[in-house]
Design a protein around this motif. Structure first.
Motif, PDB file in Angstrom:
ATOM      1  N   ILE A 177      -8.315   6.702   1.136  1.00  0.00           N
ATOM      2  CA  ILE A 177      -8.106   5.822  -0.020  1.00  0.00           C
ATOM      3  C   ILE A 177      -6.656   5.965  -0.466  1.00  0.00           C
ATOM      4  O   ILE A 177      -6.287   6.931  -1.143  1.00  0.00           O
ATOM      5  CB  ILE A 177      -9.065   6.176  -1.174  1.00  0.00           C
ATOM      6  CG1 ILE A 177     -10.522   6.106  -0.695  1.00  0.00           C
ATOM      7  CG2 ILE A 177      -8.837   5.250  -2.363  1.00  0.00           C
ATOM      8  CD1 ILE A 177     -11.523   6.563  -1.730  1.00  0.00           C
ATOM      9  N   ARG A 178      -5.847   5.030  -0.084  1.00  0.00           N
ATOM     10  CA  ARG A 178      -4.408   5.147  -0.319  1.00  0.00           C
ATOM     11  C   ARG A 178      -4.033   5.113  -1.796  1.00  0.00           C
ATOM     12  O   ARG A 178      -2.980   5.628  -2.189  1.00  0.00           O
ATOM     13  CB  ARG A 178      -3.668   4.057   0.450  1.00  0.00           C
ATOM     14  CG  ARG A 178      -3.668   4.281   1.966  1.00  0.00           C
ATOM     15  CD  ARG A 178      -2.946   3.178   2.703  1.00  0.00           C
ATOM     16  NE  ARG A 178      -2.939   3.420   4.147  1.00  0.00           N
ATOM     17  CZ  ARG A 178      -1.931   3.986   4.815  1.00  0.00           C
ATOM     18  NH1 ARG A 178      -0.862   4.392   4.161  1.00  0.00           N
ATOM     19  NH2 ARG A 178      -2.009   4.155   6.121  1.00  0.00           N
ATOM     20  N   SER A 179      -4.856   4.511  -2.608  1.00  0.00           N
ATOM     21  CA  SER A 179      -4.526   4.443  -4.035  1.00  0.00           C
ATOM     22  C   SER A 179      -4.493   5.821  -4.687  1.00  0.00           C
ATOM     23  O   SER A 179      -3.888   5.989  -5.756  1.00  0.00           O
ATOM     24  CB  SER A 179      -5.521   3.544  -4.771  1.00  0.00           C
ATOM     25  OG  SER A 179      -6.844   4.037  -4.629  1.00  0.00           O
ATOM     26  N   THR A 180      -5.122   6.816  -4.038  1.00  0.00           N
ATOM     27  CA  THR A 180      -5.053   8.173  -4.591  1.00  0.00           C
ATOM     28  C   THR A 180      -3.631   8.719  -4.564  1.00  0.00           C
ATOM     29  O   THR A 180      -3.328   9.691  -5.272  1.00  0.00           O
ATOM     30  CB  THR A 180      -5.975   9.123  -3.802  1.00  0.00           C
ATOM     31  OG1 THR A 180      -5.579   9.143  -2.421  1.00  0.00           O
ATOM     32  CG2 THR A 180      -7.426   8.684  -3.895  1.00  0.00           C
ATOM     33  N   ALA A 214       0.839  -1.206   0.000  1.00  0.00           N
ATOM     34  CA  ALA A 214       0.000   0.000   0.000  1.00  0.00           C
ATOM     35  C   ALA A 214       0.871   1.252   0.000  1.00  0.00           C
ATOM     36  O   ALA A 214       1.987   1.246   0.529  1.00  0.00           O
ATOM     37  CB  ALA A 214      -0.911   0.001   1.222  1.00  0.00           C
ATOM     38  N   HIS A 215       0.343   2.310  -0.586  1.00  0.00           N
ATOM     39  CA  HIS A 215       1.084   3.571  -0.633  1.00  0.00           C
ATOM     40  C   HIS A 215       1.063   4.257   0.725  1.00  0.00           C
ATOM     41  O   HIS A 215       0.053   4.243   1.437  1.00  0.00           O
ATOM     42  CB  HIS A 215       0.475   4.499  -1.684  1.00  0.00           C
ATOM     43  CG  HIS A 215       0.741   4.064  -3.088  1.00  0.00           C
ATOM     44  ND1 HIS A 215       1.875   4.425  -3.776  1.00  0.00           N
ATOM     45  CD2 HIS A 215       0.024   3.274  -3.925  1.00  0.00           C
ATOM     46  CE1 HIS A 215       1.850   3.889  -4.983  1.00  0.00           C
ATOM     47  NE2 HIS A 215       0.731   3.187  -5.103  1.00  0.00           N
ATOM     48  N   TRP A 234      -0.844  11.601  -6.569  1.00  0.00           N
ATOM     49  CA  TRP A 234       0.041  12.524  -5.856  1.00  0.00           C
ATOM     50  C   TRP A 234       1.497  12.277  -6.231  1.00  0.00           C
ATOM     51  O   TRP A 234       2.252  13.216  -6.497  1.00  0.00           O
ATOM     52  CB  TRP A 234      -0.150  12.362  -4.349  1.00  0.00           C
ATOM     53  CG  TRP A 234       0.462  13.457  -3.538  1.00  0.00           C
ATOM     54  CD1 TRP A 234      -0.157  14.588  -3.084  1.00  0.00           C
ATOM     55  CD2 TRP A 234       1.823  13.552  -3.076  1.00  0.00           C
ATOM     56  NE1 TRP A 234       0.721  15.374  -2.370  1.00  0.00           N
ATOM     57  CE2 TRP A 234       1.952  14.761  -2.350  1.00  0.00           C
ATOM     58  CE3 TRP A 234       2.940  12.737  -3.209  1.00  0.00           C
ATOM     59  CZ2 TRP A 234       3.135  15.176  -1.770  1.00  0.00           C
ATOM     60  CZ3 TRP A 234       4.152  13.147  -2.641  1.00  0.00           C
ATOM     61  CH2 TRP A 234       4.235  14.348  -1.918  1.00  0.00           C
ATOM     62  N   ASN A 235       1.888  11.031  -6.267  1.00  0.00           N
ATOM     63  CA  ASN A 235       3.265  10.702  -6.610  1.00  0.00           C
ATOM     64  C   ASN A 235       3.611  11.133  -8.038  1.00  0.00           C
ATOM     65  O   ASN A 235       4.720  11.608  -8.303  1.00  0.00           O
ATOM     66  CB  ASN A 235       3.511   9.200  -6.453  1.00  0.00           C
ATOM     67  CG  ASN A 235       3.587   8.781  -4.996  1.00  0.00           C
ATOM     68  OD1 ASN A 235       3.885   9.585  -4.126  1.00  0.00           O
ATOM     69  ND2 ASN A 235       3.302   7.518  -4.736  1.00  0.00           N
ATOM     70  N   ALA A 236       2.655  10.968  -8.949  1.00  0.00           N
ATOM     71  CA  ALA A 236       2.895  11.375 -10.336  1.00  0.00           C
ATOM     72  C   ALA A 236       3.119  12.883 -10.427  1.00  0.00           C
ATOM     73  O   ALA A 236       3.909  13.357 -11.262  1.00  0.00           O
ATOM     74  CB  ALA A 236       1.719  10.953 -11.212  1.00  0.00           C
TER      75      ALA A 236
END
Length: 296
Positions: A149-152, A102-103, A156-158
């Motif tokens: 929702i960690r997948s968001t 998970a992020h 952010w990373n992009a």
């Protein structure tokens, strides 16, 4: 014949002890290096509740999106990092990927820690592994919807994260490069002193120009003589980092804690490097307002 056998056994025993002694020294050196890197990174500031067991987590970390509880990074097998592999620990620290895949949230400043090398991170792990295991679990998901929702974090990373360890500037001095590495990397100065977007990412065009976080003002630490620290001398910077005060100001609140746990314990050559790099680069920081960071 018996004498030759005894001599061989003694020789083998001495060689074994010498090898063990060398291995022990290497282990001690690695642990000590990791201990110092945790100081540069101010790990204790987030992973230790005031008055609690060192690095056992449980400290609430304020963010604009809600509170995050810092994790236990002692070598406890169930609630800490004792069962983590080296790859998992490195991925968390430098890439923002947790043990389960998970992020992590950027309250853990992996976007700065990515400037460290894998060897740096393994030294930190060696030090943390040498500590007393502490059993202390925490609720890892405390943010409200939709921030939970960690997948968001993929988006952010992009937008805000570029992985990669620090590469020295070959035309600059070793001191210049050391200062830039510390400021951009383990010390993660920009985490507090750089203004943020609505999504919490750095406004890189305003690097170190000051921001408001956690109810505190992290001032402009560029060499701007009106809004920043352009009137500070090298001695002013060094004194502030070591003691939390100088002829111009005194550290309060979270910054006072950062001085106590991190900057006051830095080596003199590192505080000098911090001062000299921004001055040569065109910016002059005086210290860092502490921002909670952790393997969130």
């Amino acid at each position: 014949m018996r004498t030759l056998v005894c001599a061989a056994l003694v020789s083998a025993s001495l060689a074994g002890r010498a090898h063990a002694g060398s291995a022990n020294m290497q282990e001690f050196t690695q642990i000590e290096r990791g201990r110092y890197l945790t100081i540069l990174s101010d790990c204790a500031g987030c992973h230790t509740v005031p008055g609690g067991k060192p690095f056992s987590g449980g400290r609430p970390i304020e963010t604009p999106f809600g509170n995050i509880i810092s994790p236990n990074v002692t070598p406890d097998l169930e609630t800490g990092i004792g069962a983590w592999s080296d790859d998992q620990f490195d991925a968390a620290v430098r890439k923002g990927i947790g043990r389960t895949g998970a992020h992590l949230y950027p309250a853990m400043p992996y976007n700065a820690y990515t400037r460290m090398s894998r060897d740096d991170v393994m030294a930190i792990r060696a030090y943390l592994t040498s500590l007393e295991p502490v059993r202390n679990s925490r609720n890892a998901d405390t943010l409200p919807f939709p921030f939970n929702i960690r997948s968001t974090m993929i988006v952010w990373n992009a937008l805000y994260f570029t992985a990669g360890e620090y590469k020295p500037e070959p035309t600059k001095s070793a001191e210049w490069n050391r200062g830039k590495f510390i400021v951009d990397g383990p010390a993660h100065c920009g985490a507090c002193h750089t203004p943020k977007t609505l999504l919490g990412g750095d406004r890189t065009d305003q690097y170190l120009q000051g921001a408001n976080l956690q109810g505190w003002s992290a001032p402009d630490i560029t060499n701007n003589r009106r809004t920043g620290l352009g009137s500070w001398t090298a001695d002013d910077v060094a004194l502030y980092l070591k003691t939390g005060h100088n002829r111009a100001t005194a550290a309060t609140g979270p910054m006072a804690e950062a001085v106590e746990l991190s900057t006051s314990r830095m080596k003199d050559e590192d505080t000098k490097a911090i001062e000299s790099w921004p001055r040569l680069f065109g910016q002059r920081p005086a210290g860092f307002k502490w921002i909670p960071a952790g393997l969130c």
